[in-house]
Design a protein around this motif. Structure first.
Motif, PDB file in Angstrom:
ATOM      1  N   ASN A   1      11.299 -33.468  -2.276  1.00 26.43           N
ATOM      2  CA  ASN A   1      12.583 -33.829  -1.700  1.00 26.43           C
ATOM      3  C   ASN A   1      13.618 -34.105  -2.776  1.00 26.43           C
ATOM      4  N   LEU A   2      13.197 -34.931  -3.756  1.00 27.63           N
ATOM      5  CA  LEU A   2      14.100 -35.335  -4.825  1.00 27.63           C
ATOM      6  C   LEU A   2      14.571 -34.122  -5.626  1.00 27.63           C
ATOM      7  N   LEU A   3      13.598 -33.324  -6.081  1.00 25.48           N
ATOM      8  CA  LEU A   3      13.946 -32.187  -6.919  1.00 25.48           C
ATOM      9  C   LEU A   3      14.787 -31.165  -6.165  1.00 25.48           C
ATOM     10  N   MET A   4      14.450 -30.956  -4.903  1.00 26.63           N
ATOM     11  CA  MET A   4      15.157 -29.920  -4.159  1.00 26.63           C
ATOM     12  C   MET A   4      16.582 -30.363  -3.809  1.00 26.63           C
TER      13      MET A   4
ATOM     14  N   GLY B   1      13.716 -23.840 -14.557  1.00 27.31           N
ATOM     15  CA  GLY B   1      13.486 -23.437 -13.171  1.00 27.31           C
ATOM     16  C   GLY B   1      12.018 -23.409 -12.796  1.00 27.31           C
ATOM     17  N   VAL B   2      11.184 -22.807 -13.649  1.00 30.79           N
ATOM     18  CA  VAL B   2       9.765 -22.670 -13.292  1.00 30.79           C
ATOM     19  C   VAL B   2       9.076 -24.038 -13.203  1.00 30.79           C
ATOM     20  N   PRO B   3       9.208 -24.901 -14.217  1.00 33.63           N
ATOM     21  CA  PRO B   3       8.520 -26.202 -14.071  1.00 33.63           C
ATOM     22  C   PRO B   3       9.051 -27.044 -12.909  1.00 33.63           C
ATOM     23  N   ILE B   4      10.353 -27.040 -12.712  1.00 34.89           N
ATOM     24  CA  ILE B   4      10.892 -27.854 -11.620  1.00 34.89           C
ATOM     25  C   ILE B   4      10.414 -27.322 -10.273  1.00 34.89           C
ATOM     26  N   GLY B   5      10.492 -26.006 -10.112  1.00 37.91           N
ATOM     27  CA  GLY B   5      10.009 -25.407  -8.865  1.00 37.91           C
ATOM     28  C   GLY B   5       8.527 -25.671  -8.675  1.00 37.91           C
TER      29      GLY B   5
ATOM     30  N   ALA C   1      14.039 -21.754  -9.482  1.00 32.69           N
ATOM     31  CA  ALA C   1      13.306 -22.960  -9.094  1.00 32.69           C
ATOM     32  C   ALA C   1      12.919 -22.903  -7.614  1.00 32.69           C
ATOM     33  N   ARG C   2      13.878 -22.470  -6.796  1.00 31.23           N
ATOM     34  CA  ARG C   2      13.581 -22.381  -5.360  1.00 31.23           C
ATOM     35  C   ARG C   2      12.506 -21.340  -5.078  1.00 31.23           C
ATOM     36  N   LEU C   3      12.612 -20.216  -5.796  1.00 29.76           N
ATOM     37  CA  LEU C   3      11.623 -19.162  -5.602  1.00 29.76           C
ATOM     38  C   LEU C   3      10.225 -19.656  -5.985  1.00 29.76           C
ATOM     39  N   VAL C   4      10.140 -20.302  -7.147  1.00 30.77           N
ATOM     40  CA  VAL C   4       8.844 -20.784  -7.616  1.00 30.77           C
ATOM     41  C   VAL C   4       8.286 -21.804  -6.628  1.00 30.77           C
TER      42      VAL C   4
END
Lengths: 362, 314, 413
Positions: free
Chosen positions: B136-139, B120-124, B189-192
């Motif tokens: 865009n892609l990741l979200m 979550g942290v790296p992706i966010g 991820a969203r939060l980060v």
């Protein structure tokens, strides 16, 4: 902006301005106080925080006449806003509390009123203009509703009469196509326009006093000029007294009849506007005036600054509160606090040992 | 006096010295009784989770058949000799089994949060920092995961892999970790990402760019430490969810394999006896409740302590 | 100036007197909306601006909020990517630099921000904030780094013992000094000061203004001084540029720009500035502009100011104001304005602040100045704010001064 409301120019010639000044001074010759609308005596407002007691306002006394514009000038944290909040009994409690003093507004002892009566007084007799119009307007209500609220409540007008008054007020404060904009929400207005709405609310019930707390600090200079001009014009028209709280001596010079300079919770100098600028009698006022870069000066040398920081009001300096930053200080300044004493005229008082008649800089 | 000494512009605004924002947060947390209570519960859970086998009077799978037979074949009630909280119908000591359950809960809580942290942290952070296409892609990817019904996904995964080596690893726990982890990293991820977006616009980050600090260093040195508060809170508050998810899975018979004792499977086994021997359900339920309360109070306390709105105010 | 040798071969031919040249710079921010984030238009924050900054000068850039002045400042050190045009720093086109070359270039140009609260990382100590530039460019290590940080703090008038403190322990003015120290750490030649004093209190503003002036003299710096306050800009600048809606409408030395402004907007701005002199306030001739600044998404045609222009009204709404966008044209010497009718504007006395021969009144009366001279108290106007030896040193307690003076707060207290 659409083509229909291409702005025109309000231009005040020097003659107009001078005439305006004369008209004002005829009502109230300089130095001679008008009938007293507001009398504040010995006001002390403290904030009780975990770190200690903040003496935000400490033994402040002054008077304000009907229709007069009085400036309350000082830097942030000097107590000028808290003074205004105290007058309207809006000090957040806890942690704030008015611990001493008397506030008589139009013959009424404000500090003895019930909450309900104070609320009525605020809506009808005392109007407010705050620094940030966005946070002082409710974003979910139309401006027509917000202006009409006080009118319906305090003036007992019918729905229709109230609506007419709202439209009238909006056009008075210079909002184009006022009738069409009653159902707009605050976010649909620009900063300057929102401040006009605030002024309309403040004036909605023909108040005797307007407390204007840094009303233009969040605005651009050209918009500031519009708003200041509007406040001056309407105060004159409605014969409303204004307590103008500002950090800007330029605004005070243009707007006020008299000025109180505040420092560290105290009034340190009180004078008519001309007296203050022609012959200030307190080193803090000297420093303030000196530290302003000015457009009417040639390109400046170094500014003569006041060094250091304003004191923490949890532990204000002993004796004269300005002495730690004062380059004129002597032993007496560290030992004893000077009183506000008369300088030159009945309207000019200062709190300084050095400029007392027997001081070292008379 | 030839020269007058005058104040230097260097006098501090604050009379007392503070040891930094983390220390300030700790001092605020210390004053919050509920949070301290939560901290005590969490510490207790950690302690029993780590040292449980040493404290347990019996191994979790050991059957005291003699005692059960002596009592007439049913579970022993609490307060029985040698079994302080009683036993189940197979004569297994409930207290020892609860301790084993604590161990499972603790490992679920922390391993799942570790998965969240590493995913979550790296992706966010990537999405927030790079913005644009990457974002865009990741979200959109996280949206898809987010849209999955969690429990259903976990059940499907469990059922699909039940008989494989993966499903059997660490008594079935590995699969539980993976299943819960996969569904829960998206919130973090969203939060980060949100934190990154907000912090990226701050002037101190702009200052770092103006200085020429490299991107990776800006993220690790400025963005993450400043976004850490809400992330820590989210993770602390996410733990009860993970514990509860594991208990739910165990309750419906997925996940931990017997004879290991999860609090959820204890409740499932105990409910047959709920009328005559309610303690078999009550004690695991209390254990679950205390664990959830502990993390929730601690999380709330941390949020208040780390709340940036309080920073710098008197 | 040491880096001139590294100038790449494709250097733009520029005037060597200029440190920065801005050529037809445009910065547009696209407005996206809808599911597909399609571009619906753009905010034309900076829309075709050309000017130079000379070595060693302070160029003031004034305008109201949203006029694009801060965006120009940021684009000039490539913190914003320009949509069009070029910024040449010492002959090098910044737009053409790769990441690594740009990073190296950042040693030579820095920025000081407006918000003393937002511009310092709250999780870092003062020491690590000021040493970050040193680490980034490998300028000093170990003891040398500690010494350099102490030296920088002293230079901006802060006690070097404060390295272990956090930003929230300082007042706004002190934080601004920390920001200045950070900018100076890389020994830049050019600094963008983005409204560096507008968030500060009056008396603190003057302290920071003096500090910036002294640093400039002492270190031979060049500033772009962005501000909304015309008086501050007049005080500090060698040249002043006035912006309106993404364009420079007037530029010139303050003497000319403030006494014979050639653009009606400059005059309107000047007349809106409150003067701390009640007599002047009464006598000044002012125009009060009606309405708000139009949206930079769809700026008005022709001269962008014509929708609010008092001169346009007064001249009977001439057509070319609506159709032709005026270029900056020379009025006299270095004074240029972008108005078809600057000659008419200059004939009026609208907006000029100092309208008679009265001397400008300052605060401290002559008697007080005489007292200072007689008592040999150093006049604060004469103290150099970068004179660190006196400013940051702990107060020397002399005989006759209270030892428990609350001012003498030691860092270990």
């Amino acid at each position: 902006m659409s083509a229909a409301e291409v702005p025109t120019v309000i231009e005040l010639s020097p003659e107009d301005v001078r005439r305006e000044q004369l008209e004002r001074t005829e009502v109230r010759p300089a130095g001679q106080k008008a009938d007293v609308l507001l009398k504040v005596s010995g006001l002390s407002t403290h904030f009780f925080t975990p770190d200690g007691v903040i003496q935000a306002v400490d033994d402040v006394s002054f008077e304000l006449g009907y229709g007069e514009t009085l400036g309350l000038v000082g830097e942030s944290g000097c107590g000028k806003s808290v003074t205004a909040l105290s007058i309207a009994r809006l000090v957040p409690d806890p942690p704030g509390q008015i611990v001493a003093g008397e506030i008589v507004f139009d013959g009424i002892d404000v500090l003895k009123l019930s909450q309900e009566d104070v609320r009525k007084l605020r809506g009808s007799e005392i109007g407010f203009i705050f620094q940030d119009p966005l946070t002082s307007l409710n974003p979910t209500l139309t401006i027509g509703y917000q202006i009409g609220e006080a009118i319906r409540e305090h003036m007992g007008l019918s729905q229709k009469a109230a609506r007419e008054r709202v439209v009238d007020l909006l056009s008075k404060v210079g909002i184009p196509r006022a009738a069409d904009r009653l159902n707009d929400y605050p976010f649909q207005f620009s900063g300057g326009m929102r401040q006009r709405v605030m002024i309309a609310i403040a004036l909605s019930c023909d108040p005797k006093l307007i407390l204007a707390d840094e009303p233009t600090t969040a605005l651009d200079v050209t918009i500031q000029a519009q708003i200041l001009e509007l406040i001056a014009k309407l105060a004159d028209e409605f014969h409303t007294a204004v307590l103008m709280i500002t950090h800007d001596l330029g605004i005070a010079a243009g707007m006020c009849d008299r000025v109180n300079v505040m420092y560290a919770g105290r009034i340190v100098e009180t004078a008519t506007i001309d007296e203050l600028f022609d012959d200030p009698r307190m080193p803090y006022a000297w420093g303030l005036l000196d530290s302003l870069p000015r457009i009417d000066d040639v390109k400046g040398e170094r500014l003569r600054t006041i060094e250091g920081l304003p004191p923490l009001l949890i532990k204000p300096p002993d004796a004269c509160r300005f002495h730690p930053r004062c380059i004129y200080e002597r032993e007496i300044c560290r030992e004893d606090e000077p009183e506000l004493t008369r300088r030159g005229s009945d309207s000019h008082y200062a709190r300084c040992w050095a400029t007392e008649p027997d001081g070292w800089i008379p | 006096m030839a020269t007058i000494s005058r104040p230097v512009p260097g006098t501090l605004v604050r009379p007392r010295r503070s040891a930094g924002l983390w220390a300030d947060a700790w001092s605020r947390l210390r004053k919050n009784r509920l949070a301290l209570f939560g901290l005590v519960l969490v510490s207790l859970l950690l302690f029993t989770g780590i040292f449980g086998p040493l404290l347990a009077p019996w191994p979790y799978q050991a059957q005291d058949l003699k005692a059960v037979a002596a009592a007439g074949g049913g579970p022993l009630p609490p307060g029985s000799p040698n079994h302080i909280l009683g036993t189940d119908q197979l004569g297994r000591d409930l207290f020892s089994r609860l301790l084993d359950g604590a161990r499972i809960s603790v490992s679920v809580a922390f391993v799942v949060q570790l998965v969240i942290l590493t995913l979550g942290v790296p992706i966010g952070a990537l999405a927030g920092w790079f913005g644009g296409r990457v974002d865009n892609l990741l979200m959109r990817f996280t949206d898809i995961i987010y849209a999955f019904p969690d429990l259903l996904f976990i059940i499907l995964l469990s059922v699909a892999f039940r008989d494989t080596a993966f499903g059997q690893a660490i008594d079935g726990l590995l699969m539980v970790f993976v299943a819960i982890g996969i569904t829960s990293w998206v919130t973090v991820a969203r939060l980060v990402r949100g934190q990154m977006l907000a912090l990226k616009e701050t002037e101190f980050v702009e200052a770092a760019r103006a200085i020429g600090v490299k991107d990776r260093r800006i993220v690790t040195r400025h963005l993450l430490p400043n976004g850490m508060g809400p992330i820590i809170v989210a993770i602390t508050l996410g733990i009860p969810g993970a514990i509860l998810a594991e208990a739910t899975l165990a309750y419906i018979g997925i996940g931990v394999q017997p004879p290991r004792a999860s609090w959820g499977s204890l409740i499932a086994e105990g409910q047959k006896w709920i009328r005559s021997e309610p303690h078999l359900v009550t004690f695991p339920a209390i254990a679950i409740a205390l664990a959830l309360i502990g993390f929730t109070f601690l999380g709330d306390g941390l949020r208040d302590a780390l709340d940036p709105k309080l920073k710098g105010k008197q | 100036m040491t880096a001139t040798a590294e100038r790449p071969p494709e250097a733009h031919v520029t005037d060597p007197r200029n440190i920065v040249e801005v050529d037809d710079l445009k910065v547009h921010f696209p407005i996206r909306s809808g599911i597909f984030k399609s571009v619906q238009g753009s905010v034309k924050a900076v829309d075709g601006v050309t000017f130079d900054v000379r070595r060693g000068e302070i160029l003031g850039l004034v305008g109201e909020s949203g006029c694009g002045k801060s965006t120009i400042g940021r684009a000039m050190i490539r913190l914003r990517e320009p949509t069009g045009g070029h910024v040449y720093f010492d002959g090098t086109d910044l737009g053409g630099l790769g990441n690594e070359a740009l990073r190296k270039m950042r040693r030579r140009m820095q920025i000081i921000f407006q918000d003393p609260y937002g511009s310092l990382d709250p999780r870092m100590t003062v020491g690590s904030i000021v040493s970050e530039p040193l680490d980034t460019h490998g300028l000093a290590k170990g003891q040398a780094k500690r010494d350099r940080v102490a030296e920088l703090l002293a230079l901006v008038g802060l006690d070097p013992n404060y390295v272990q403190r956090y930003p929230h322990e300082f007042s706004g003015g002190q934080r601004q000094r920390i920001g200045v120290a950070r900018a100076l750490a890389v020994e830049p030649e050019f600094i963008v000061c983005d409204e560096p004093i507008s968030a500060l209190d009056v008396s603190i503003q003057a302290q920071v203004l003096n500090l910036l002036g002294d640093l400039r003299k002492r270190l031979g710096l060049t500033y772009l001084f962005v501000a909304h306050d015309l008086s501050v800009v007049k005080h500090i600048s060698d040249r002043v540029a006035v912006m309106y809606l993404g364009k420079i409408v007037e530029i010139g030395p303050p003497d000319q720009l403030y006494s014979v402004p050639g653009h009606p907007y400059t005059r309107a701005l000047l007349s809106a500035v409150p003067v701390p002199d009640p007599t002047a306030e009464r006598k000044r001739k002012r125009v009060i502009l009606k309405g708000d600044v139009p949206s930079p998404v769809n700026p008005p045609s022709g001269c962008r100011f014509h929708t609010r222009c008092w001169l346009y009204e007064r001249l009977g709404q001439p057509e070319n104001c609506r159709t032709d966008d005026p270029e900056l044209t020379v009025l006299e010497g270095e004074h240029r304005a972008a108005c078809h009718y600057s000659a008419e504007a200059q004939k009026t006395d609208v907006g000029v602040a100092h309208i008679d021969d009265r001397p400008v009144r300052h605060g401290t009366p002559d008697a007080a100045l005489a007292y200072l001279a007689a008592e040999k108290v150093e006049d604060p106007a004469a103290i150099d704010a970068t004179d660190s030896a006196r400013l940051e040193a702990p107060i020397v307690v002399e005989a006759g001064i209270d030892e428990e003076d609350p001012r003498t707060e030691t860092p270990t207290a």
